[in-house]
Design a protein around this motif. Structure first.
Motif, PDB file in Angstrom:
ATOM      1  N   LYS A  26       5.301  -2.622  -4.180  1.00  0.00           N
ATOM      2  CA  LYS A  26       4.868  -3.581  -3.152  1.00  0.00           C
ATOM      3  C   LYS A  26       3.413  -3.320  -2.768  1.00  0.00           C
ATOM      4  N   THR A  27       3.107  -2.040  -2.624  1.00  0.00           N
ATOM      5  CA  THR A  27       1.718  -1.668  -2.309  1.00  0.00           C
ATOM      6  C   THR A  27       0.785  -2.103  -3.438  1.00  0.00           C
ATOM      7  N   LEU A  28       1.218  -1.842  -4.669  1.00  0.00           N
ATOM      8  CA  LEU A  28       0.392  -2.203  -5.830  1.00  0.00           C
ATOM      9  C   LEU A  28       0.142  -3.712  -5.860  1.00  0.00           C
ATOM     10  N   GLN A  29       1.203  -4.472  -5.632  1.00  0.00           N
ATOM     11  CA  GLN A  29       1.048  -5.931  -5.653  1.00  0.00           C
ATOM     12  C   GLN A  29       0.031  -6.391  -4.604  1.00  0.00           C
ATOM     13  N   LYS A  30       0.142  -5.784  -3.419  1.00  0.00           N
ATOM     14  CA  LYS A  30      -0.780  -6.168  -2.347  1.00  0.00           C
ATOM     15  C   LYS A  30      -2.223  -5.872  -2.766  1.00  0.00           C
ATOM     16  N   LEU A  31      -2.433  -4.675  -3.334  1.00  0.00           N
ATOM     17  CA  LEU A  31      -3.791  -4.295  -3.742  1.00  0.00           C
ATOM     18  C   LEU A  31      -4.319  -5.216  -4.851  1.00  0.00           C
ATOM     19  N   VAL A  32      -3.462  -5.550  -5.802  1.00  0.00           N
ATOM     20  CA  VAL A  32      -3.902  -6.403  -6.918  1.00  0.00           C
ATOM     21  C   VAL A  32      -4.216  -7.809  -6.404  1.00  0.00           C
ATOM     22  N   GLU A  33      -3.414  -8.278  -5.453  1.00  0.00           N
ATOM     23  CA  GLU A  33      -3.616  -9.652  -4.969  1.00  0.00           C
ATOM     24  C   GLU A  33      -4.822  -9.787  -4.035  1.00  0.00           C
ATOM     25  N   ARG A  46     -12.037  -6.921   1.885  1.00  0.00           N
ATOM     26  CA  ARG A  46     -10.679  -7.369   2.230  1.00  0.00           C
ATOM     27  C   ARG A  46      -9.647  -6.377   1.667  1.00  0.00           C
ATOM     28  N   CYS A  47      -9.919  -5.858   0.494  1.00  0.00           N
ATOM     29  CA  CYS A  47      -9.029  -4.855  -0.106  1.00  0.00           C
ATOM     30  C   CYS A  47      -9.110  -3.535   0.683  1.00  0.00           C
ATOM     31  N   VAL A  48     -10.327  -3.186   1.111  1.00  0.00           N
ATOM     32  CA  VAL A  48     -10.531  -1.988   1.938  1.00  0.00           C
ATOM     33  C   VAL A  48      -9.709  -2.104   3.226  1.00  0.00           C
ATOM     34  N   GLU A  49      -9.743  -3.299   3.827  1.00  0.00           N
ATOM     35  CA  GLU A  49      -8.972  -3.508   5.068  1.00  0.00           C
ATOM     36  C   GLU A  49      -7.472  -3.374   4.827  1.00  0.00           C
ATOM     37  N   ALA A  50      -7.013  -3.887   3.701  1.00  0.00           N
ATOM     38  CA  ALA A  50      -5.579  -3.781   3.379  1.00  0.00           C
ATOM     39  C   ALA A  50      -5.163  -2.307   3.298  1.00  0.00           C
ATOM     40  N   VAL A  51      -6.007  -1.492   2.671  1.00  0.00           N
ATOM     41  CA  VAL A  51      -5.677  -0.068   2.569  1.00  0.00           C
ATOM     42  C   VAL A  51      -5.743   0.592   3.951  1.00  0.00           C
ATOM     43  N   SER A  52      -6.767   0.250   4.724  1.00  0.00           N
ATOM     44  CA  SER A  52      -6.899   0.840   6.069  1.00  0.00           C
ATOM     45  C   SER A  52      -5.652   0.566   6.899  1.00  0.00           C
ATOM     46  N   GLU A  53      -5.188  -0.676   6.827  1.00  0.00           N
ATOM     47  CA  GLU A  53      -3.996  -1.056   7.568  1.00  0.00           C
ATOM     48  C   GLU A  53      -2.788  -0.229   7.092  1.00  0.00           C
ATOM     49  N   HIS A  54      -2.681  -0.109   5.787  1.00  0.00           N
ATOM     50  CA  HIS A  54      -1.559   0.621   5.192  1.00  0.00           C
ATOM     51  C   HIS A  54      -1.530   2.076   5.655  1.00  0.00           C
ATOM     52  N   MET A 123      -7.896   0.691 -11.097  1.00  0.00           N
ATOM     53  CA  MET A 123      -6.948   1.764 -10.949  1.00  0.00           C
ATOM     54  C   MET A 123      -6.054   1.586  -9.732  1.00  0.00           C
ATOM     55  N   LYS A 124      -5.636   0.352  -9.471  1.00  0.00           N
ATOM     56  CA  LYS A 124      -4.881   0.120  -8.241  1.00  0.00           C
ATOM     57  C   LYS A 124      -3.508   0.781  -8.261  1.00  0.00           C
ATOM     58  N   ALA A 125      -2.937   0.950  -9.455  1.00  0.00           N
ATOM     59  CA  ALA A 125      -1.659   1.674  -9.510  1.00  0.00           C
ATOM     60  C   ALA A 125      -1.868   3.133  -9.098  1.00  0.00           C
ATOM     61  N   GLY A 126      -2.978   3.722  -9.537  1.00  0.00           N
ATOM     62  CA  GLY A 126      -3.291   5.105  -9.152  1.00  0.00           C
ATOM     63  C   GLY A 126      -3.398   5.242  -7.635  1.00  0.00           C
ATOM     64  N   VAL A 127      -3.999   4.247  -7.005  1.00  0.00           N
ATOM     65  CA  VAL A 127      -4.153   4.266  -5.542  1.00  0.00           C
ATOM     66  C   VAL A 127      -2.779   4.144  -4.874  1.00  0.00           C
ATOM     67  N   MET A 129       0.108   4.901  -6.142  1.00  0.00           N
ATOM     68  CA  MET A 129       0.863   6.128  -6.399  1.00  0.00           C
ATOM     69  C   MET A 129       0.447   7.232  -5.421  1.00  0.00           C
ATOM     70  N   ALA A 130      -0.842   7.370  -5.208  1.00  0.00           N
ATOM     71  CA  ALA A 130      -1.333   8.416  -4.295  1.00  0.00           C
ATOM     72  C   ALA A 130      -0.838   8.165  -2.879  1.00  0.00           C
ATOM     73  N   LEU A 131      -0.850   6.894  -2.453  1.00  0.00           N
ATOM     74  CA  LEU A 131      -0.386   6.587  -1.096  1.00  0.00           C
ATOM     75  C   LEU A 131       1.103   6.926  -0.950  1.00  0.00           C
ATOM     76  N   SER A 132       1.889   6.633  -2.005  1.00  0.00           N
ATOM     77  CA  SER A 132       3.318   6.968  -1.962  1.00  0.00           C
ATOM     78  C   SER A 132       3.533   8.475  -1.939  1.00  0.00           C
ATOM     79  N   ALA A 133       2.759   9.191  -2.754  1.00  0.00           N
ATOM     80  CA  ALA A 133       2.890  10.651  -2.804  1.00  0.00           C
ATOM     81  C   ALA A 133       2.578  11.258  -1.439  1.00  0.00           C
ATOM     82  N   ILE A 134       1.503  10.783  -0.837  1.00  0.00           N
ATOM     83  CA  ILE A 134       1.106  11.319   0.475  1.00  0.00           C
ATOM     84  C   ILE A 134       2.177  11.003   1.521  1.00  0.00           C
TER      85      ILE A 134
END
Ligand SMILES: [Zn+2]
Length: 387
Positions: A26-33, A46-54, A123-127, A129-134
């Motif tokens: 779900k996170t990956l989809q959001k980042l890709v979209e 806009r992508c930076v904001e999505a990550v900040s919110e997450h 590398m949005k999957a890498g991002v 994955m890292a968020l899930s790991a953390i």
């Protein structure tokens, strides 16, 4: 380097993380979209904001390094600073090579065991994955040192704006984990990358009418052709040096002796000390036709990531953890550069390729292997919990 205070079991971690795969997707989809081409500052933001919110609900401390030209650079810190242990740095980028609107032709989708879409692998999957790991490590209280997660916005266009920030944070850190895709399939971690240089070779000749005044002319095209032969011979494959004249331009018409010609050259070196060797060679170029003038510009812009002891130790630790997770982790060297080149050149142990496994970065078949997503996330988490 194994930290004995971390209490976790690797198989347990794998199982817990595999139950989170839907969330990672779900996170990956959001980042890709949130499409984020490097040259579109507003889109990247806009992508930076999505990550900040997450990450707000993960308790991250967020610092946004505002940028003039590119999207903002996001510095996230998880966990407390610790006097005895330096932080681990996670290094990624949110920009992609794909222009806005690519999603219409290449939508985010899951099919044939893969996740497809622009920027999925690089590398949005890498991002994600890292968020899930953390998230998992925080929930289980397994984070025993601070994590600095840096997401830049200009990696695909040379990292000129982000490099000083990357280097500053790397100096604070004990090790750097780069979330670029793993090498090939089944997906090796990268312990060495070549350094990259660019040179421009310009020749100024003397124009003349090719019929009326041929003898008065001094052809820049002819001179450049001569220089190209010499430049290509700078390649030394056994030393890991390649020199490629990638583009040439010159002349105006077939009936004019050319006054100008230019070549663009890409240089790759495996060892930092070869930078001066190459530089000397370019400086030694002299025109064969003394009426032509050579202008040479350029140099190394990414130092090589050499296979240092510290990096190899990290790889070995990862390979051991991977074996406990039930897969074999190979090690690879590549001619391509990443931001890991900068951190490694500072002497900070840097392990690269810790993102997703897949194929087709920068190509229309860009995709991530679904089955590898959970095991690789688990490996990343295990590394963060144990180094
Ligand atoms: Zn990348």
């Amino acid at each position: 380097m194994v930290n004995k205070s971390a209490i976790y079991s690797v198989p347990g971690l794998a199982e817990a993380i595999s139950t989170q795969t839907q969330k990672t997707l779900k996170t990956l989809q959001k980042l890709v979209e949130f499409e984020s081409p490097s040259d579109d500052k507003a889109a990247v933001n806009r992508c930076v904001e999505a990550v900040s919110e997450h990450v707000t609900h993960l308790g991250a401390r967020i610092r946004r390094h505002r940028q003039k030209v590119f999207g903002d650079i996001l510095e996230l810190r998880f966990g407390r600073a610790n006097k005895t242990q330096k932080p681990i740095m996670l290094l990624g980028h949110l920009d992609t090579v794909w222009p806005l609107g690519t999603l219409k032709k290449m939508p985010y989708r899951i099919a044939d065991g893969r996740v497809w879409g622009p920027g999925t692998l690089d590398m949005k999957a890498g991002v994600a994955m890292a968020l899930s790991a953390i998230e998992h490590l925080q929930k289980e209280n397994l984070l025993n040192r601070q994590i600095i997660f840096l997401l830049n916005s200009d990696e695909e266009v040379g990292s000129t704006a982000s490099r000083p920030i990357t280097e500053k944070l790397a100096r604070e850190s004990a090790a750097v984990f780069v979330l670029e895709p793993a090498q090939g399939i089944p997906g090796a971690y990268k312990t060495a990358r070549k350094g990259i240089g660019n040179y421009t070779v310009k020749v100024a000749g003397i124009a003349a009418h090719s019929g009326v005044d041929f003898e008065r002319g001094h052809s820049a095209v002819h001179e450049l052709a001569h220089q190209i032969g010499i430049i290509q011979s700078f390649t030394e494959l056994d030393r890991g040096i390649t020199v490629n004249v990638g583009t040439i331009q010159g002349g105006t018409r077939s009936n004019v002796v050319a006054a100008e010609a230019t070549a663009e050259v890409d240089v790759r070196i495996a060892r930092a000390k070869d930078a001066t060797r190459i530089e000397k060679r370019f400086k030694s170029l002299r025109p064969r036709d003394r009426s032509c003038v050579l202008h040479i510009e350029g140099g190394l812009n990414r130092p090589p990531m050499e296979r240092t002891k510290g990096t190899v130790a990290l790889y070995r630790q990862a390979a051991t953890l991977a074996a406990q997770l039930g897969f074999e982790l190979a090690e690879a060297a590549t001619g391509g550069g990443s931001d890991g080149n900068f951190t490694s050149a500072l002497g900070i142990p840097t392990l690269d390729g810790m993102g997703a496994v897949g194929e087709g970065a920068h190509a229309t078949h860009e995709s991530v292997l679904l089955d590898d997503l959970a095991p690789r996330t688990a490996l990343l988490a295990a590394m963060l919990a144990s180094v």
